[in-house]
Design a protein around this motif. Sequence first.
Motif, mmCIF file in Angstrom:
data_model
loop_
_atom_site.group_PDB
_atom_site.id
_atom_site.type_symbol
_atom_site.label_atom_id
_atom_site.label_comp_id
_atom_site.label_asym_id
_atom_site.label_seq_id
_atom_site.Cartn_x
_atom_site.Cartn_y
_atom_site.Cartn_z
ATOM 1 N N GLY A 42 -5.463 -7.750 -3.694
ATOM 2 C CA GLY A 42 -4.545 -6.889 -3.661
ATOM 3 C C GLY A 42 -4.680 -8.145 -5.733
ATOM 4 N N VAL A 43 -3.943 -9.382 -5.601
ATOM 5 C CA VAL A 43 -3.630 -9.140 -6.609
ATOM 6 C C VAL A 43 -4.655 -9.712 -7.775
ATOM 7 C CG1 VAL A 43 -2.358 -11.926 -7.542
ATOM 8 C CG2 VAL A 43 -1.453 -10.630 -5.863
ATOM 9 N N ASN A 44 -5.738 -10.691 -7.482
ATOM 10 C CA ASN A 44 -6.622 -10.696 -8.578
ATOM 11 C C ASN A 44 -7.742 -10.081 -8.504
ATOM 12 O OD1 ASN A 44 -4.563 -13.278 -9.008
ATOM 13 N ND2 ASN A 44 -5.408 -14.560 -7.459
ATOM 14 N N GLY A 45 -8.379 -9.229 -7.531
ATOM 15 C CA GLY A 45 -9.251 -8.761 -7.063
ATOM 16 C C GLY A 45 -9.766 -9.356 -6.248
ATOM 17 N N ASN A 46 -10.965 -8.313 -6.266
ATOM 18 C CA ASN A 46 -11.501 -8.633 -4.736
ATOM 19 C C ASN A 46 -13.015 -9.974 -4.745
ATOM 20 O OD1 ASN A 46 -11.530 -6.989 -2.321
ATOM 21 N ND2 ASN A 46 -12.386 -5.165 -3.854
ATOM 22 N N GLN A 47 -13.250 -10.132 -6.197
ATOM 23 C CA GLN A 47 -14.147 -10.569 -6.511
ATOM 24 C C GLN A 47 -13.750 -12.734 -5.684
ATOM 25 O OE1 GLN A 47 -14.523 -8.217 -8.275
ATOM 26 N NE2 GLN A 47 -16.697 -7.980 -8.213
ATOM 27 N N PHE A 48 -12.307 -12.602 -6.044
ATOM 28 C CA PHE A 48 -11.776 -13.677 -6.528
ATOM 29 C C PHE A 48 -11.123 -13.815 -4.269
ATOM 30 C CE2 PHE A 48 -10.811 -13.820 -10.334
ATOM 31 C CZ PHE A 48 -10.163 -14.895 -10.305
ATOM 32 N N ALA A 49 -11.552 -13.183 -3.569
ATOM 33 C CA ALA A 49 -11.149 -13.199 -1.933
ATOM 34 C C ALA A 49 -12.533 -13.007 -1.194
ATOM 35 C CB ALA A 49 -10.729 -11.568 -2.081
ATOM 36 N N MET A 50 -13.922 -13.037 -1.944
ATOM 37 C CA MET A 50 -14.685 -12.975 -1.203
ATOM 38 C C MET A 50 -15.770 -14.306 -2.321
ATOM 39 S SD MET A 50 -15.992 -8.712 -1.336
ATOM 40 C CE MET A 50 -16.488 -9.271 -2.642
ATOM 41 N N ALA A 51 -14.938 -15.216 -2.841
ATOM 42 C CA ALA A 51 -15.090 -16.618 -3.296
ATOM 43 C C ALA A 51 -16.082 -17.096 -2.098
ATOM 44 C CB ALA A 51 -14.723 -16.779 -4.425
ATOM 45 N N GLU A 52 -16.757 -18.195 -2.491
ATOM 46 C CA GLU A 52 -17.523 -19.147 -1.491
ATOM 47 C C GLU A 52 -17.564 -20.391 -1.732
ATOM 48 O OE1 GLU A 52 -21.679 -17.685 -0.960
ATOM 49 O OE2 GLU A 52 -21.188 -15.803 0.742
ATOM 50 N N ASP A 53 -17.066 -20.921 -2.808
ATOM 51 C CA ASP A 53 -17.534 -22.112 -3.930
ATOM 52 C C ASP A 53 -15.329 -22.437 -3.487
ATOM 53 O OD1 ASP A 53 -15.939 -20.111 -5.035
ATOM 54 O OD2 ASP A 53 -16.563 -21.032 -7.057
#
Length: 385
Positions: A306-317
């Motif tokens: 919600g705050v940073n966008g989906n890209q951040f939520a799905m990060a694997e590293d």
Amino acid sequence: MSVKKKLAELSENETKLFDKLLKGTFEEIQCLLKEKDVRVDCLDKTGMTPLQHAAFRGKKELCELFLAHGADVNSNYHDNNYSTLMFAALSGNVEVTRMMLQAGANIHQINSVNKTATQMAAFVGQHQCVSAINNFFPRSELEYYTKPQGLETEGKLPLETLEPLLGLVNSVNLHPVKVSMYLRDNMILVNESYKVCKVLDILVEKNMKARDTNDVMAVKLHYFTTIIRLARKSHDDKNDNLQFWIKSLVKGRDQDGFPEFAERVVRQSLKEFPYVDSQLFQTLVRQISSVKIGDTPTALSSLIAGVNGNQFAMAEDVCATCGERNAVKSCSVCKYLQYCGQPCQKLHWSTHKKFCKTLALVYKKNQEMMAKEKAKQKRRRIRKK
Ligand SMILES: [Zn+2]
Ligand SMILES: [Zn+2]
């Protein structure tokens, strides 16, 4: 003559400057800026300033140079009303984007098709820039509260808390462990928690009641107040500089190692958000209320998305303990979990040791499957030849 026309009537050296922006060196541009007939905010045929050109190309040093020469970050003469911040965000260069924000770029400006810089950047997939803009908190807005207003004899915010608080509100990693580690390293924020949280509460209200509501910032600031208040309580009980508090957040439950307490803290913060009309709030609450504790998406990943966008939520590293990106140190036994460094690995061990062996088997199986798949593909390729 209009201001725009005047700025667009270029001297010989200004024409040269725009030329050199395309195919010149830094030194050549630096020299030209020293010429008397060069105005730093002159305009090319489309109404773009030299700074906007540099921002659009993501040229950090040139942007610094133009700003040092007094370039106006909010020059607004472009044919389609593109702002410098829009050009920076479109370039995908996060550092340049932050530089424009720090220089006072107006994040609310819209272009001729009614789009803001974040909307433009999201449209072209520059999500890191979107997050940089949404998470930016200007120093001046906090500084204001360090000075007495009206009848006050002192500011609402103690001056010693200004720098640490500025660091907190501008941080992108929302993991409760990371936030708490930051508080542990800046105990002044915990010791002055009443004043700090009061100012944060005011800022939440301001972000929700302004004409341009920013519920991303409001939800984020409110989340910080929850953590600060709970951390303060724990510190009052234990007087241990948050050691117990951080351990509780890291601790996983017995059956699967899921950090249940941390999940409950994030959920509590979201549910207590005082502005129930906020769209972001409603989305988040809807998401978490249908998920059992321990299932995905976790409240934390919903908050991050919600705050940073989906890209951040799905990060694997990410670090298994604190959520920091670029975690490269993996557990040497199971190789399954990654950490940002030894302190985080140590902190996690009391939970992880119960599952390390099982995860090692999972990792081994995954590796074997991947190897088999690779061999299969290789055979297929050979047959095709
Ligand atoms: Zn970590
Ligand atoms: Zn392990």
